[in-house]
Design a protein around this motif. Sequence first.
Motif, short mmCIF file in Angstrom:
data_model
loop_
_atom_site.label_atom_id
_atom_site.label_comp_id
_atom_site.label_asym_id
_atom_site.label_seq_id
_atom_site.Cartn_x
_atom_site.Cartn_y
_atom_site.Cartn_z
N GLN A 163 0.83 -1.19 0.00
CA GLN A 163 0.00 0.00 0.00
C GLN A 163 0.87 1.25 0.00
N THR A 164 0.24 2.39 -0.18
CA THR A 164 0.98 3.65 -0.21
C THR A 164 1.69 3.89 1.11
N GLU A 165 2.84 4.54 1.03
CA GLU A 165 3.59 4.88 2.24
C GLU A 165 3.25 6.29 2.73
N LEU A 166 2.33 6.95 2.05
CA LEU A 166 1.83 8.25 2.54
C LEU A 166 0.87 8.01 3.69
N ASN A 167 0.97 8.83 4.71
CA ASN A 167 0.06 8.72 5.86
C ASN A 167 -1.18 9.56 5.62
N ARG A 214 -3.38 13.28 -14.37
CA ARG A 214 -3.87 11.90 -14.55
C ARG A 214 -3.28 10.96 -13.51
N LYS A 215 -1.97 11.13 -13.22
CA LYS A 215 -1.33 10.24 -12.25
C LYS A 215 -2.01 10.35 -10.89
N THR A 216 -2.18 11.58 -10.40
CA THR A 216 -2.81 11.79 -9.09
C THR A 216 -4.24 11.28 -9.09
N ALA A 217 -4.96 11.54 -10.16
CA ALA A 217 -6.35 11.08 -10.26
C ALA A 217 -6.42 9.56 -10.19
N ASN A 218 -5.51 8.88 -10.88
CA ASN A 218 -5.50 7.42 -10.85
C ASN A 218 -5.17 6.89 -9.46
N VAL A 219 -4.27 7.56 -8.74
CA VAL A 219 -3.94 7.14 -7.38
C VAL A 219 -5.19 7.19 -6.51
N ILE A 220 -5.89 8.31 -6.54
CA ILE A 220 -7.08 8.48 -5.70
C ILE A 220 -8.17 7.48 -6.09
N TYR A 245 -11.17 4.37 -4.05
CA TYR A 245 -12.40 3.78 -4.58
C TYR A 245 -12.20 2.43 -5.26
N ASN A 246 -10.97 1.90 -5.18
CA ASN A 246 -10.66 0.59 -5.74
C ASN A 246 -11.05 0.48 -7.21
N ALA A 247 -10.90 1.56 -7.93
CA ALA A 247 -11.20 1.57 -9.36
C ALA A 247 -10.10 0.83 -10.13
N PRO A 248 -10.43 0.23 -11.26
CA PRO A 248 -9.43 -0.48 -12.07
C PRO A 248 -8.54 0.50 -12.83
N ALA A 249 -7.72 1.22 -12.09
CA ALA A 249 -6.83 2.23 -12.67
C ALA A 249 -5.44 2.04 -12.09
N ILE A 250 -4.44 2.47 -12.83
CA ILE A 250 -3.06 2.36 -12.33
C ILE A 250 -2.32 3.67 -12.63
N ALA A 251 -1.77 4.25 -11.60
CA ALA A 251 -1.03 5.51 -11.74
C ALA A 251 0.40 5.22 -12.14
N LEU A 277 -4.85 -4.30 -10.57
CA LEU A 277 -4.33 -3.00 -11.02
C LEU A 277 -3.98 -2.08 -9.86
N ALA A 278 -4.87 -1.98 -8.89
CA ALA A 278 -4.63 -1.05 -7.79
C ALA A 278 -3.39 -1.43 -6.98
#
Length: 224
Positions: free
Chosen positions: A22-26, A120-126, A131-137, A174-175
Amino acid sequence: MLKKERYQAFVAYFSTHSPDAQTELNYRNPYELLVAVILSAQCTDKRINQVTPALFERFPDAETLAASNPDEVFTYIRSVSYPNNKAKHLVGMAQKLVGDFDGVVPQSVEDLQKLPGVGRKTANVIASVVYNAPAIAVDTHVFRVANRIGLTNNAKTPLAVERQLVKYLPKDTLAIAHHWLILHGRYICVARRPKCEICPITWMCRYYEKEVRPKLERNTQKTK
């Protein structure tokens, strides 16, 4: 190794050895993740995690951030890269979030990209993380590692990498695959000198097969 086999090996290995990546951002909610990801552009997650506690204490939601101004926000983020631009983006993002989305972080990549500071990168992350969308940043790590190990065929742009990964990775991976690639690139497959000597996936890596193994074999022959 054929592309299909490489993708299967990649998913099989990381599903087994890194199932909870998972992301290392808090962060504690979608708003905080959005702020953190905007701040993280060309900056380390470690630095962002040092900055955001005070920032979130002062601006706990989009409404308080929207009521502020870039000069005040700057005082909280002065140690990150490009603080002036990011301060403007954060205030603009919060104002649009409040004005157009009732303060709720939108789900779609298209709506997310309407927010200042959100590409696009940030949008795909969120979309994928929240939202567990099938997207990859595709950030610099994903771009580099996907091309290097051979998941993509010398893709020249982040969008080209994204399209190939979306095409060949199982949708339900993907996520998390985003995090597999980032973490592998951050700690092992680093930019200047990949740590092939400790890499656990050299057996499936195109770079190792074409660049590293031949050199090792030549050096072995010289010592005989």
